[in-house]
Scaffold this motif. Structure first.
Motif, mmCIF file in Angstrom:
data_model
loop_
_atom_site.group_PDB
_atom_site.id
_atom_site.type_symbol
_atom_site.label_atom_id
_atom_site.label_comp_id
_atom_site.label_asym_id
_atom_site.label_seq_id
_atom_site.Cartn_x
_atom_site.Cartn_y
_atom_site.Cartn_z
ATOM 1 N N GLU A 142 -11.681 -5.207 -8.473
ATOM 2 C CA GLU A 142 -11.833 -5.815 -7.023
ATOM 3 C C GLU A 142 -10.469 -5.979 -6.410
ATOM 4 O O GLU A 142 -10.479 -6.055 -5.235
ATOM 5 C CB GLU A 142 -12.538 -7.058 -7.070
ATOM 6 N N SER A 143 -9.340 -6.227 -6.999
ATOM 7 C CA SER A 143 -8.023 -6.388 -6.635
ATOM 8 C C SER A 143 -7.425 -5.246 -6.190
ATOM 9 O O SER A 143 -6.262 -5.364 -5.981
ATOM 10 C CB SER A 143 -7.284 -7.476 -7.443
ATOM 11 N N LEU A 144 -7.762 -4.118 -6.764
ATOM 12 C CA LEU A 144 -7.077 -2.604 -6.191
ATOM 13 C C LEU A 144 -6.026 -2.733 -7.520
ATOM 14 O O LEU A 144 -5.128 -1.983 -7.207
ATOM 15 C CB LEU A 144 -6.685 -2.604 -4.831
ATOM 16 N N GLU A 145 -6.201 -3.327 -8.742
ATOM 17 C CA GLU A 145 -5.333 -3.283 -9.691
ATOM 18 C C GLU A 145 -5.925 -2.340 -10.891
ATOM 19 O O GLU A 145 -7.001 -2.135 -11.062
ATOM 20 C CB GLU A 145 -5.341 -4.786 -10.421
ATOM 21 N N THR A 146 -5.118 -1.601 -11.448
ATOM 22 C CA THR A 146 -5.187 -0.516 -12.301
ATOM 23 C C THR A 146 -5.525 -1.069 -13.827
ATOM 24 O O THR A 146 -5.365 -2.424 -13.934
ATOM 25 C CB THR A 146 -4.198 0.677 -12.420
ATOM 26 N N ASN A 147 -5.661 -0.429 -14.644
ATOM 27 C CA ASN A 147 -5.643 -0.972 -16.067
ATOM 28 C C ASN A 147 -4.309 -1.298 -16.481
ATOM 29 O O ASN A 147 -4.315 -1.939 -17.343
ATOM 30 C CB ASN A 147 -6.311 0.091 -17.125
ATOM 31 N N MET A 148 -3.377 -1.025 -15.801
ATOM 32 C CA MET A 148 -1.768 -1.482 -16.097
ATOM 33 C C MET A 148 -1.788 -2.839 -15.387
ATOM 34 O O MET A 148 -1.693 -2.988 -14.154
ATOM 35 C CB MET A 148 -0.812 -0.683 -15.747
ATOM 36 N N ASP A 149 -1.488 -4.025 -16.149
ATOM 37 C CA ASP A 149 -1.460 -5.252 -15.471
ATOM 38 C C ASP A 149 -0.285 -5.434 -14.440
ATOM 39 O O ASP A 149 1.143 -4.775 -14.745
ATOM 40 C CB ASP A 149 -0.793 -6.401 -16.856
ATOM 41 N N GLY A 150 -0.708 -5.667 -13.143
ATOM 42 C CA GLY A 150 0.495 -5.886 -12.279
ATOM 43 C C GLY A 150 0.424 -4.335 -11.521
ATOM 44 O O GLY A 150 1.672 -4.531 -10.667
ATOM 45 N N VAL A 151 -0.077 -3.583 -11.617
ATOM 46 C CA VAL A 151 0.087 -2.092 -11.060
ATOM 47 C C VAL A 151 -1.146 -1.999 -10.219
ATOM 48 O O VAL A 151 -2.278 -1.730 -10.610
ATOM 49 C CB VAL A 151 0.240 -1.056 -11.982
ATOM 50 N N PHE A 152 -0.728 -1.754 -8.810
ATOM 51 C CA PHE A 152 -1.983 -1.860 -7.906
ATOM 52 C C PHE A 152 -1.865 -0.459 -7.210
ATOM 53 O O PHE A 152 -0.799 0.237 -7.222
ATOM 54 C CB PHE A 152 -1.743 -2.953 -6.590
ATOM 55 N N ALA A 153 -3.026 0.169 -6.734
ATOM 56 C CA ALA A 153 -3.168 1.384 -5.698
ATOM 57 C C ALA A 153 -3.891 1.271 -4.845
ATOM 58 O O ALA A 153 -4.901 0.460 -4.562
ATOM 59 C CB ALA A 153 -3.675 2.372 -6.702
ATOM 60 N N CYS A 154 -3.306 1.897 -3.697
ATOM 61 C CA CYS A 154 -3.985 1.902 -2.464
ATOM 62 C C CYS A 154 -3.731 3.132 -1.397
ATOM 63 O O CYS A 154 -2.990 4.131 -1.742
ATOM 64 C CB CYS A 154 -3.691 0.857 -1.624
ATOM 65 N N GLY A 155 -4.839 3.500 -0.523
ATOM 66 C CA GLY A 155 -4.501 4.649 0.099
ATOM 67 C C GLY A 155 -5.004 5.919 -0.327
ATOM 68 O O GLY A 155 -5.901 6.016 -1.357
ATOM 69 N N ASN A 156 -4.443 6.939 0.048
ATOM 70 C CA ASN A 156 -4.883 8.407 -0.416
ATOM 71 C C ASN A 156 -4.596 8.689 -2.041
ATOM 72 O O ASN A 156 -5.060 9.615 -2.381
ATOM 73 C CB ASN A 156 -4.457 9.614 0.395
ATOM 74 N N VAL A 157 -3.632 7.684 -2.379
ATOM 75 C CA VAL A 157 -3.541 8.033 -3.998
ATOM 76 C C VAL A 157 -4.467 7.639 -4.787
ATOM 77 O O VAL A 157 -4.814 8.159 -5.834
ATOM 78 C CB VAL A 157 -2.030 7.387 -4.240
ATOM 79 N N LEU A 158 -5.391 6.682 -4.166
ATOM 80 C CA LEU A 158 -6.465 6.040 -4.863
ATOM 81 C C LEU A 158 -7.815 6.964 -4.668
ATOM 82 O O LEU A 158 -8.504 7.522 -5.576
ATOM 83 C CB LEU A 158 -6.657 4.796 -4.307
ATOM 84 N N HIS A 159 -8.069 7.270 -3.523
ATOM 85 C CA HIS A 159 -9.074 8.270 -3.116
ATOM 86 C C HIS A 159 -8.889 8.784 -1.536
ATOM 87 O O HIS A 159 -8.258 8.099 -0.773
ATOM 88 C CB HIS A 159 -10.509 7.716 -3.131
ATOM 89 N N VAL A 160 -9.309 9.997 -1.182
ATOM 90 C CA VAL A 160 -8.754 10.558 -0.083
ATOM 91 C C VAL A 160 -9.705 9.872 1.028
ATOM 92 O O VAL A 160 -11.097 9.808 1.018
ATOM 93 C CB VAL A 160 -9.050 11.893 0.044
ATOM 94 N N HIS A 161 -9.098 9.351 2.139
ATOM 95 C CA HIS A 161 -9.966 8.488 3.103
ATOM 96 C C HIS A 161 -10.131 9.568 4.181
ATOM 97 O O HIS A 161 -9.694 10.534 4.534
ATOM 98 C CB HIS A 161 -9.015 7.512 3.656
ATOM 99 N N ASP A 162 -11.144 9.008 5.056
ATOM 100 C CA ASP A 162 -11.389 9.739 6.536
ATOM 101 C C ASP A 162 -10.474 9.291 7.605
ATOM 102 O O ASP A 162 -10.058 10.091 8.040
ATOM 103 C CB ASP A 162 -12.834 9.997 6.655
ATOM 104 N N LEU A 163 -10.094 7.971 7.626
ATOM 105 C CA LEU A 163 -9.707 7.375 8.668
ATOM 106 C C LEU A 163 -8.405 6.541 8.264
ATOM 107 O O LEU A 163 -8.450 5.916 7.221
ATOM 108 C CB LEU A 163 -10.481 6.445 9.643
ATOM 109 N N VAL A 164 -7.224 6.537 8.761
ATOM 110 C CA VAL A 164 -5.888 6.075 8.296
ATOM 111 C C VAL A 164 -6.356 4.528 8.634
ATOM 112 O O VAL A 164 -5.525 3.604 8.062
ATOM 113 C CB VAL A 164 -4.759 6.419 9.187
ATOM 114 N N ASP A 165 -7.225 3.976 9.441
ATOM 115 C CA ASP A 165 -7.205 2.688 9.754
ATOM 116 C C ASP A 165 -7.776 2.082 8.352
ATOM 117 O O ASP A 165 -7.424 0.752 8.182
ATOM 118 C CB ASP A 165 -8.621 2.256 10.908
ATOM 119 N N TYR A 166 -8.586 2.776 7.785
ATOM 120 C CA TYR A 166 -9.265 2.175 6.382
ATOM 121 C C TYR A 166 -7.989 2.319 5.328
ATOM 122 O O TYR A 166 -8.112 1.502 4.323
ATOM 123 C CB TYR A 166 -10.398 3.118 6.111
ATOM 124 N N VAL A 167 -7.048 3.334 5.423
ATOM 125 C CA VAL A 167 -6.235 3.191 4.534
ATOM 126 C C VAL A 167 -5.205 1.856 4.738
ATOM 127 O O VAL A 167 -5.036 1.245 3.685
ATOM 128 C CB VAL A 167 -5.150 4.407 4.841
#
Length: 422
Positions: A281-306
């Motif tokens: 829920e925090s966009l945190e990966t299984n690695m403690d303190g490593v977060f992911a967001c945007g198209n590296v996480l999943h391909v978005h349709d709108l940049v506003d959602y990124v």
């Protein structure tokens, strides 16, 4: 070795929004590492409008949208390094990077935000027979050539794939004087937004052939033409449906792949459907303190959602740093399960105790569904259902969950998302 509280890999729309959010949430020691020679990422070559309607409540071009965030980064005095390639991140969040001025150097981060974006799938992944003549470009490469470097890839164009970049380049090439003969799509539906089909193809009389693919490319030195054929349900060409289109250019818009070599290298657990990290829920990966967001996480349709997602990642990374990396007791964990038309969910798991008051769950469907419900079952109880006239793979869907709602189900183990007939 230099120390920073938060190191952000990537200075595109996700990285910029994450940096601004982290700064606004009380973290001063932030560094953005960007491999290009300017901030803004892919937006710099997206000179068409349609950006920012959600974020800024006005219509902007890609460079204008990026500039809004670049200005905020500069006003907040957030540090960044351009022309800098990150080569490795280890499990202790030590980042190895290199550039021409400093050579190779290391940075120790308390938290890392992955915001590397995505890349285009190349011709090699398609197994199209034929030689390797000049005139075959990915749609994004053609976009950069036309919009940033002032080169015209060709005059008679066929486009394979109906993703948003391919649709937008159909219009762009037409406006520059080229003749776009056809857009072919392997699937029985378009991979792009409905508005792009209307504004980029229909408005210019460019035909879209669904369930078609390129089966041959003619030409040794330069593309001379391509042969299209209709395909069956398994994607195999149907004999007797071949059509030859003379052309000098073939643009490929056949999907985007999250740029996750660094993530895999450091041991981040990946989702095989999205090719991006699995996050909570925090966009945190299984690695403690490593977060992911945007198209590296999943391909978005709108940049506003990124930007919206990246702001959450920045806020959560700031909270992690403020807590000195002390992991909370996990407490209740709820698994999110995609079935019956839903391909994946982001996030994959939720800890209600750690989530904000409201959480947006985003996903894509695996086909076109008409007159249906988007439903969420809490274990076996159908709690959320929303009637939809149509859902399609080209547009992301979302369901909002509230903390108050989840805390009413203290024994909840699984939330199942599905598409149901109305």
């Amino acid at each position: 070795m230099r120390d920073y509280d938060i190191v952000i890999i990537g200075g595109g729309p996700a990285g910029l929004a994450a940096a601004v959010s982290a700064k606004q949430n009380g973290v001063d020691s932030i560094l953005i590492l960007e491999r290009d020679n300017e901030l803004g990422g892919i937006l710099n070559q997206c000179i068409h409008n349609g950006f920012g309607l959600h974020t800024f409540k006005e219509e902007l071009t890609g460079p204008e949208y990026a500039d809004r965030f670049i200005q905020q980064v500069n006003q907040l005095q957030i540090e960044y390094k351009l022309n800098t390639m990150v080569t490795d991140i280890d499990s202790s969040k030590k980042v190895t990077a290199m550039n021409r001025d400093e050579g190779m150097f290391e940075i120790q981060a308390k938290a890392v935000i992955l915001a590397m974006g995505c890349r285009e799938r190349a011709r090699g992944a398609l197994n199209i027979p034929g030689y390797r003549p000049a005139g075959i470009f990915s749609a994004g490469t053609a976009q950069r050539l036309v919009n940033m470097e002032g080169y015209m890839p060709g005059r008679e164009v066929v486009i394979l794939g109906s993703g948003d970049i391919g649709l937008i380049m159909a219009r762009r090439m037409t406006l520059e004087g080229a003749k776009v003969k056809v857009v072919a799509e392997l699937m029985p539906y378009s991979g792009g937004l409905k508005r792009n089909i209307v504004q980029c193809l229909d408005d210019y009389g460019i035909p879209l052939k669904l369930s078609h693919t390129v089966i041959d490319i003619k030409g040794k030195e330069r593309v001379e033409g391509v042969t299209l054929a209709e395909v069956d349900e398994k994607g195999s060409p149907i004999a007797g449906t071949e059509e030859f289109y003379p052309c000098d250019t073939l643009l490929l818009s056949v999907g985007l792949i999250p740029e996750n070599e660094l993530s895999r290298g450091m041991g981040v657990e990946m989702n095989p459907v999205t090719s991006g990290p699995k996050v909570n829920e925090s966009l945190e990966t299984n690695m403690d303190g490593v977060f992911a967001c945007g198209n590296v996480l999943h391909v978005h349709d709108l940049v506003d959602y990124v930007s919206e997602e990246a702001a959450a990642a920045g806020r959560n990374a700031a909270a992690y740093v403020s807590a000195c990396g002390a992991g909370n007791e996990e407490g209740q964990e709820i698994a999110l399960k995609p079935v019956s038309g839903v391909r994946y969910t982001v996030p994959s798991t939720i800890h209600p105790a750690h989530m904000s008051d409201e959480l947006t769950v985003r996903f894509r469907v695996d086909g076109v569904y008409r007159n249906c419900y988007v439903s969420a079952y809490f274990d076996d109880e159908r709690v959320i259902y929303r009637k939809r006239q149509i859902v399609a793979p080209g547009e992301m869907e979302e369901v909002k969950l509230t903390k108050e709602q989840l805390l009413r189900y203290p024994d909840l183990k699984t939330i199942t998302f599905m598409i149901e007939e109305a």
